[in-house]
Design a protein around this motif. Structure first.
Motif: not given
Length: 186
Positions: A4, A9, A34, A173-174, A177, A36, A29, A170, A25-26, A77
């Motif tokens: 990822l 995001v 990810v 979301l993951i 992604l 962010v 990620l 989460n 969530p941040r 998000v």
């Protein structure tokens, strides 16, 4: 697990965001590799809250809403809190950003009161969603099929009800992604 590291995001928030709904969530990620980016009305630090009233830590946005090019991101998000989405849904550019992500069939994840932005963007008609209880009538009036579940995935749209649902939010979301990451490789 898909790589990822090239996934980007965008998070939208302003003063009054529910602390755990932005930071948890941040962090999940970031832990997954990810990239962010946080966008807000301006780049001054924004104030988080716990239970919509108790101030928590602040965070400095990376850019303003006006600087966002949705082509640069794979997912959006939207953290909740009461004041945050209520203010954001009055920002024309924030609503345009939601519309652009939905029009491009990119992942949009909204928790708690954040689905107010989905209502404002008129993107929930015929979609299965959940939210904080006080937002559900607005979602129903906008044509959504509203359910009471910890996380609901309807195509590119992911919604959850409250901070207690963050682990499921989460995870969904993951997983979404990871599919984007896998598709990008092939």
């Amino acid at each position: 697990m898909a790589d990822l590291n090239n996934i980007r995001v965008l998070m939208l928030a302003t003063d009054g965001f529910e602390h755990s709904e932005l930071f948890d969530p941040r962090q999940a990620l970031l832990d997954a590799g990810v990239q962010v980016t946080l966008a807000s009305i301006k780049t001054d630090p924004i104030q988080g809250v716990k239970n919509d009233s108790e101030p928590t830590e602040m965070i400095t946005p990376d850019m303003t809403l006006d600087d966002v090019d949705t082509e640069d991101f794979d997912a959006l998000v939207l953290p909740g809190g009461l004041a945050n989405p209520d203010t954001m849904r009055l920002q024309e550019r924030a609503i345009e950003i939601v519309e652009e992500f939905m029009d491009d069939d990119k992942i949009v994840a909204a928790i708690c009161h954040a689905p107010w932005l989905l209502v404002e963007a008129d993107v929930v008609d015929g979609r299965r969603v959940t939210s904080w209880p006080s937002v559900r009538t607005d979602l129903e009036n906008a044509g959504a099929d509203v359910v009471d579940e910890e996380v609901v995935v309807d195509g590119n749209l992911i919604t959850s009800r409250n901070p207690g649902d963050i682990p499921a939010f989460n995870k969904a979301l993951i997983e979404a992604l990871e599919k984007v990451g896998t598709e990008a490789v092939h």
